[in-house]
Design a protein around this motif. Sequence first.
Motif, PDB file in Angstrom:
ATOM      1  N   VAL A   1      47.317  45.160  43.233  1.00  0.00           N
ATOM      2  CA  VAL A   1      46.965  44.926  44.626  1.00  0.00           C
ATOM      3  C   VAL A   1      45.628  45.588  44.977  1.00  0.00           C
ATOM      4  O   VAL A   1      45.140  45.444  46.092  1.00  0.00           O
ATOM      5  CB  VAL A   1      48.095  45.380  45.579  1.00  0.00           C
ATOM      6  N   ASP A   2      45.054  46.338  44.017  1.00  0.00           N
ATOM      7  CA  ASP A   2      43.719  46.903  44.270  1.00  0.00           C
ATOM      8  C   ASP A   2      42.671  45.788  44.181  1.00  0.00           C
ATOM      9  O   ASP A   2      42.972  44.679  43.760  1.00  0.00           O
ATOM     10  CB  ASP A   2      43.409  48.059  43.298  1.00  0.00           C
ATOM     11  N   ASP A   3      41.448  46.127  44.590  1.00  0.00           N
ATOM     12  CA  ASP A   3      40.397  45.093  44.615  1.00  0.00           C
ATOM     13  C   ASP A   3      39.313  45.360  43.564  1.00  0.00           C
ATOM     14  O   ASP A   3      38.164  44.958  43.726  1.00  0.00           O
ATOM     15  CB  ASP A   3      39.779  45.005  46.024  1.00  0.00           C
ATOM     16  N   LEU A   4      39.682  46.051  42.484  1.00  0.00           N
ATOM     17  CA  LEU A   4      38.669  46.493  41.527  1.00  0.00           C
ATOM     18  C   LEU A   4      38.069  45.350  40.701  1.00  0.00           C
ATOM     19  O   LEU A   4      36.902  45.423  40.313  1.00  0.00           O
ATOM     20  CB  LEU A   4      39.221  47.611  40.634  1.00  0.00           C
ATOM     21  N   HIS A   5      38.842  44.292  40.428  1.00  0.00           N
ATOM     22  CA  HIS A   5      38.243  43.154  39.706  1.00  0.00           C
ATOM     23  C   HIS A   5      37.125  42.519  40.536  1.00  0.00           C
ATOM     24  O   HIS A   5      36.042  42.223  40.030  1.00  0.00           O
ATOM     25  CB  HIS A   5      39.295  42.087  39.397  1.00  0.00           C
TER      26      HIS A   5
ATOM     27  N   VAL B   1      42.797  32.756  30.061  1.00  0.00           N
ATOM     28  CA  VAL B   1      43.576  33.332  31.166  1.00  0.00           C
ATOM     29  C   VAL B   1      43.873  34.789  30.824  1.00  0.00           C
ATOM     30  O   VAL B   1      44.361  35.081  29.732  1.00  0.00           O
ATOM     31  CB  VAL B   1      44.895  32.559  31.398  1.00  0.00           C
ATOM     32  N   ILE B   2      43.544  35.679  31.751  1.00  0.00           N
ATOM     33  CA  ILE B   2      43.735  37.114  31.530  1.00  0.00           C
ATOM     34  C   ILE B   2      44.692  37.651  32.588  1.00  0.00           C
ATOM     35  O   ILE B   2      44.403  37.586  33.787  1.00  0.00           O
ATOM     36  CB  ILE B   2      42.384  37.858  31.606  1.00  0.00           C
ATOM     37  N   LEU B   3      45.825  38.149  32.137  1.00  0.00           N
ATOM     38  CA  LEU B   3      46.787  38.786  33.042  1.00  0.00           C
ATOM     39  C   LEU B   3      46.531  40.289  33.019  1.00  0.00           C
ATOM     40  O   LEU B   3      46.493  40.883  31.942  1.00  0.00           O
ATOM     41  CB  LEU B   3      48.216  38.509  32.557  1.00  0.00           C
ATOM     42  N   THR B   4      46.331  40.878  34.186  1.00  0.00           N
ATOM     43  CA  THR B   4      46.131  42.334  34.194  1.00  0.00           C
ATOM     44  C   THR B   4      47.234  43.018  34.999  1.00  0.00           C
ATOM     45  O   THR B   4      47.855  42.437  35.884  1.00  0.00           O
ATOM     46  CB  THR B   4      44.749  42.739  34.758  1.00  0.00           C
ATOM     47  N   GLY B   5      47.454  44.299  34.629  1.00  0.00           N
ATOM     48  CA  GLY B   5      48.438  45.121  35.328  1.00  0.00           C
ATOM     49  C   GLY B   5      47.854  46.495  35.601  1.00  0.00           C
ATOM     50  O   GLY B   5      46.662  46.759  35.346  1.00  0.00           O
ATOM     51  N   ALA B   6      48.710  47.379  36.062  1.00  0.00           N
ATOM     52  CA  ALA B   6      48.262  48.694  36.545  1.00  0.00           C
ATOM     53  C   ALA B   6      47.470  49.471  35.497  1.00  0.00           C
ATOM     54  O   ALA B   6      46.607  50.278  35.854  1.00  0.00           O
ATOM     55  CB  ALA B   6      49.474  49.499  37.004  1.00  0.00           C
ATOM     56  N   GLY B   7      47.749  49.230  34.207  1.00  0.00           N
ATOM     57  CA  GLY B   7      47.067  49.982  33.147  1.00  0.00           C
ATOM     58  C   GLY B   7      45.560  49.805  33.160  1.00  0.00           C
ATOM     59  O   GLY B   7      44.830  50.709  32.752  1.00  0.00           O
ATOM     60  N   ILE B   8      45.074  48.646  33.653  1.00  0.00           N
ATOM     61  CA  ILE B   8      43.612  48.448  33.631  1.00  0.00           C
ATOM     62  C   ILE B   8      42.933  49.332  34.682  1.00  0.00           C
ATOM     63  O   ILE B   8      41.755  49.679  34.536  1.00  0.00           O
ATOM     64  CB  ILE B   8      43.211  46.962  33.789  1.00  0.00           C
ATOM     65  N   SER B   9      43.666  49.698  35.710  1.00  0.00           N
ATOM     66  CA  SER B   9      43.071  50.525  36.772  1.00  0.00           C
ATOM     67  C   SER B   9      43.404  52.000  36.612  1.00  0.00           C
ATOM     68  O   SER B   9      42.943  52.830  37.409  1.00  0.00           O
ATOM     69  CB  SER B   9      43.532  50.025  38.147  1.00  0.00           C
ATOM     70  N   ALA B  10      44.187  52.335  35.578  1.00  0.00           N
ATOM     71  CA  ALA B  10      44.625  53.737  35.406  1.00  0.00           C
ATOM     72  C   ALA B  10      43.427  54.666  35.235  1.00  0.00           C
ATOM     73  O   ALA B  10      43.383  55.759  35.822  1.00  0.00           O
ATOM     74  CB  ALA B  10      45.566  53.853  34.211  1.00  0.00           C
ATOM     75  N   GLU B  11      42.435  54.216  34.455  1.00  0.00           N
ATOM     76  CA  GLU B  11      41.280  55.091  34.206  1.00  0.00           C
ATOM     77  C   GLU B  11      40.286  55.086  35.375  1.00  0.00           C
ATOM     78  O   GLU B  11      39.278  55.804  35.335  1.00  0.00           O
ATOM     79  CB  GLU B  11      40.600  54.691  32.895  1.00  0.00           C
ATOM     80  N   SER B  12      40.604  54.306  36.408  1.00  0.00           N
ATOM     81  CA  SER B  12      39.852  54.428  37.673  1.00  0.00           C
ATOM     82  C   SER B  12      40.550  55.412  38.603  1.00  0.00           C
ATOM     83  O   SER B  12      40.150  55.573  39.765  1.00  0.00           O
ATOM     84  CB  SER B  12      39.740  53.060  38.358  1.00  0.00           C
TER      85      SER B  12
END
Length: 232
Positions: free
Chosen positions: A89-93, A4-15
């Motif tokens: 709430v982004d759709d990047l995953h 199980v992987i919980l992601t937050g805003a930091g994963i999309s920061a470099e996008s």
Amino acid sequence: MRIVILTGAGISAESGLGTFRDKGGLWSQYDLEDVATPEGFARNPDLVQRFYNARRANCAAAVPNAAHHALARLEAALPGQVVIVTQNVDDLHVRAGSKAVIQMHGALMRALCADCGHRWPAPATMTTADPCPHCARPATRPDVVWFGEMPYQMEDIAADIERADLFAAIGTSGQVWPAAGFAEAAREAGARCLELNLEPSDVSRSFHEHQYGPATQIVPAWVDRVLARTRT
Ligand code: BJW
């Protein structure tokens, strides 16, 4: 192995999508009481719609980064064993190719009728006066979870955490509940817990292991290590 992987805003920061609580983050530009609560929406719906319309445009212009792609690669290599629970709430995953994604705080690209609960793809520019395609009432809002509202799919998330062998949190400050409690719950259920973040989060003590650095570097390296272990 169940991961199980919980992601937050930091994963999309470099996008190029801003985080909330870092220096210069969204909550230093806007009062969260104004734009991320049902009360703020009732007070000034136009301000809230402008805030989300701008974020929707930014999201549409952004592309998944190496961290999103690495998680999609992990799921493709371990089908049925990986679930991403994202606060984003982004759709990047999804655009990176991940299939098992729970968007616990909703989706920028969806609209919700505050009156009848119908959901539909969000227009680029949303107004509260837009009629609901189902009931025709003008009660359109972004389909996101504000403070004081119940996050989505909590039962599914609890079941996934209960079964997890490995729990990883990526790019989240651990300041918002209930997500901040997932690592502790996973640990109590017997999962190995790993924090991948730029810096220690508020709940870093819940994790067995920590890797600190930019998500685009530490996440692909972690995925490589997991896949190497599963192949031996
Ligand atoms: C990098 C990086 C790079 C940067 N690489 N890393 C007291 C105790 C417990 C609960 C409460 C409490 N008081 C109030 C509550 C409840 C409240 C809450 O948590 N409040 C806190 C402020 C205290 N929670 C709620 O109201 C929730 N609902 C709820 O609790 O319902 C009742 C319930 C009861 C029982 C069970 C279940 C439920 C709803 C919360 C809704 C949150 N909504 C938002 C807005 C969504 C829409 C939108 O996007 O606009 O969700 S707020 C905002 O914060 C957004 C995020 O998803 C969320 C989490 O933020 P996140 O992702 O952690 O971002 P940041 O910016 O905080 O952190 C980024 C991290 O990345 C940092 O650590 C950086 O270092 C790192 N980073 N660049 C790697 N390149």
